[in-house]
Design a protein around this motif. Structure first.
Motif, PDB file in Angstrom:
ATOM      1  N   GLU A 192      39.410  50.948  27.024  1.00  0.00           N
ATOM      2  CA  GLU A 192      38.591  50.884  26.084  1.00  0.00           C
ATOM      3  C   GLU A 192      39.328  49.972  25.645  1.00  0.00           C
ATOM      4  OE1 GLU A 192      39.726  54.133  27.158  1.00  0.00           O
ATOM      5  OE2 GLU A 192      37.482  54.729  28.018  1.00  0.00           O
ATOM      6  N   SER A 193      40.249  49.504  25.283  1.00  0.00           N
ATOM      7  CA  SER A 193      40.588  48.571  24.051  1.00  0.00           C
ATOM      8  C   SER A 193      40.406  47.395  24.678  1.00  0.00           C
ATOM      9  CB  SER A 193      42.511  49.258  23.711  1.00  0.00           C
ATOM     10  OG  SER A 193      43.350  48.786  24.697  1.00  0.00           O
ATOM     11  N   ALA A 194      40.705  47.141  26.052  1.00  0.00           N
ATOM     12  CA  ALA A 194      40.534  46.152  26.058  1.00  0.00           C
ATOM     13  C   ALA A 194      39.371  45.674  27.210  1.00  0.00           C
ATOM     14  CB  ALA A 194      41.618  46.299  28.097  1.00  0.00           C
ATOM     15  N   ARG A 195      38.483  46.111  26.969  1.00  0.00           N
ATOM     16  CA  ARG A 195      36.539  46.298  26.769  1.00  0.00           C
ATOM     17  C   ARG A 195      36.223  45.022  26.839  1.00  0.00           C
ATOM     18  NH1 ARG A 195      33.833  49.199  29.984  1.00  0.00           N
ATOM     19  NH2 ARG A 195      34.510  51.572  29.546  1.00  0.00           N
ATOM     20  N   GLY A 196      36.423  44.500  25.413  1.00  0.00           N
ATOM     21  CA  GLY A 196      35.579  43.282  24.490  1.00  0.00           C
ATOM     22  C   GLY A 196      36.765  41.853  25.119  1.00  0.00           C
ATOM     23  N   THR A 197      37.677  42.225  25.195  1.00  0.00           N
ATOM     24  CA  THR A 197      38.725  40.949  25.335  1.00  0.00           C
ATOM     25  C   THR A 197      38.332  40.070  26.821  1.00  0.00           C
ATOM     26  OG1 THR A 197      39.873  41.477  27.709  1.00  0.00           O
ATOM     27  CG2 THR A 197      41.248  42.315  25.534  1.00  0.00           C
ATOM     28  N   PRO A 198      38.793  38.648  27.065  1.00  0.00           N
ATOM     29  CA  PRO A 198      38.016  38.261  27.468  1.00  0.00           C
ATOM     30  C   PRO A 198      38.337  37.576  29.593  1.00  0.00           C
ATOM     31  CG  PRO A 198      38.658  36.528  25.706  1.00  0.00           C
ATOM     32  CD  PRO A 198      39.078  37.858  25.434  1.00  0.00           C
ATOM     33  N   GLU A 199      39.348  38.199  28.541  1.00  0.00           N
ATOM     34  CA  GLU A 199      40.162  39.324  30.683  1.00  0.00           C
ATOM     35  C   GLU A 199      39.249  39.954  31.075  1.00  0.00           C
ATOM     36  OE1 GLU A 199      42.424  39.030  27.795  1.00  0.00           O
ATOM     37  OE2 GLU A 199      44.016  37.113  27.766  1.00  0.00           O
ATOM     38  N   TYR A 200      38.695  40.788  30.354  1.00  0.00           N
ATOM     39  CA  TYR A 200      38.392  42.499  31.263  1.00  0.00           C
ATOM     40  C   TYR A 200      36.914  41.164  31.600  1.00  0.00           C
ATOM     41  CZ  TYR A 200      36.024  46.217  31.189  1.00  0.00           C
ATOM     42  OH  TYR A 200      35.258  47.411  31.557  1.00  0.00           O
ATOM     43  N   ALA A 201      36.236  40.920  30.576  1.00  0.00           N
ATOM     44  CA  ALA A 201      34.827  39.880  31.424  1.00  0.00           C
ATOM     45  C   ALA A 201      35.079  39.134  32.290  1.00  0.00           C
ATOM     46  CB  ALA A 201      34.512  38.606  30.326  1.00  0.00           C
ATOM     47  N   ALA A 202      36.326  37.894  32.675  1.00  0.00           N
ATOM     48  CA  ALA A 202      36.795  37.987  33.710  1.00  0.00           C
ATOM     49  C   ALA A 202      36.841  38.614  35.186  1.00  0.00           C
ATOM     50  CB  ALA A 202      38.319  36.661  33.642  1.00  0.00           C
ATOM     51  N   ALA A 203      37.262  39.523  35.032  1.00  0.00           N
ATOM     52  CA  ALA A 203      37.607  40.223  35.916  1.00  0.00           C
ATOM     53  C   ALA A 203      36.807  41.385  36.797  1.00  0.00           C
ATOM     54  CB  ALA A 203      39.075  41.947  35.745  1.00  0.00           C
ATOM     55  N   ALA A 204      35.359  41.014  35.082  1.00  0.00           N
ATOM     56  CA  ALA A 204      34.090  42.039  35.519  1.00  0.00           C
ATOM     57  C   ALA A 204      33.647  41.538  36.587  1.00  0.00           C
ATOM     58  CB  ALA A 204      33.848  42.645  34.071  1.00  0.00           C
ATOM     59  N   ARG A 205      33.573  40.115  35.717  1.00  0.00           N
ATOM     60  CA  ARG A 205      32.298  39.153  36.814  1.00  0.00           C
ATOM     61  C   ARG A 205      32.908  38.825  38.371  1.00  0.00           C
ATOM     62  NH1 ARG A 205      32.955  35.981  32.107  1.00  0.00           N
ATOM     63  NH2 ARG A 205      34.327  35.027  32.917  1.00  0.00           N
ATOM     64  N   GLN A 206      34.872  38.817  38.052  1.00  0.00           N
ATOM     65  CA  GLN A 206      35.504  38.748  39.644  1.00  0.00           C
ATOM     66  C   GLN A 206      34.750  40.160  40.657  1.00  0.00           C
ATOM     67  OE1 GLN A 206      39.301  38.358  39.071  1.00  0.00           O
ATOM     68  NE2 GLN A 206      39.672  36.174  38.947  1.00  0.00           N
ATOM     69  N   ASN A 207      34.703  41.250  39.912  1.00  0.00           N
ATOM     70  CA  ASN A 207      34.796  42.539  40.341  1.00  0.00           C
ATOM     71  C   ASN A 207      32.686  41.863  41.054  1.00  0.00           C
ATOM     72  OD1 ASN A 207      36.790  43.252  40.541  1.00  0.00           O
ATOM     73  ND2 ASN A 207      36.516  45.147  38.263  1.00  0.00           N
TER      74      ASN A 207
END
Length: 105
Positions: free
Chosen positions: A68-83
């Motif tokens: 939940e704390s990492a959800r808004g970070t750019p790394e989380y968005a990049a990992a979501a796109r990769q997934n």
């Protein structure tokens, strides 16, 4: 008698106990030998399973608020796109349609 002498004496007595224990032989029938082999084969597997289950619950407790704390970070968005891309590739390889598309269309 110093500490060193006490440790040497303890070591000697321990070695004598090990020899006494390991010199005892209990004859096993072929059936009991199979049971013993099965036990020695399965005990680490079953024990390892329960240890992993315990470690998973500890992991979940330690990481409960991290996503939940990492959800808004750019790394989380990049990992979501990769997934998402990986999911598309795997679905294509399996022959199933992407989400939202009917089969055969």
């Amino acid at each position: 008698m110093g500490l060193w002498d006490a440790l040497v004496d303890l070591h000697r007595r321990h070695e004598a106990l090990k020899k006494r224990i390991h010199n005892v032989r209990i004859p096993l029938s072929p059936g009991m030998r199979r049971v013993a082999m099965l036990f020695y084969f399965t005990a680490p597997i079953v024990g390892g399973y329960y240890i992993m289950q315990a470690s998973n619950s500890i992991r979940d407790a330690n990481l409960s608020g991290l996503e939940e704390s990492a959800r808004g970070t750019p790394e989380y968005a990049a990992a979501a796109r990769q997934n998402e891309e990986l999911d598309k590739v795997l679905r294509r390889a399996a022959g199933s349609p992407p989400p939202g598309r009917p089969a055969g269309g």
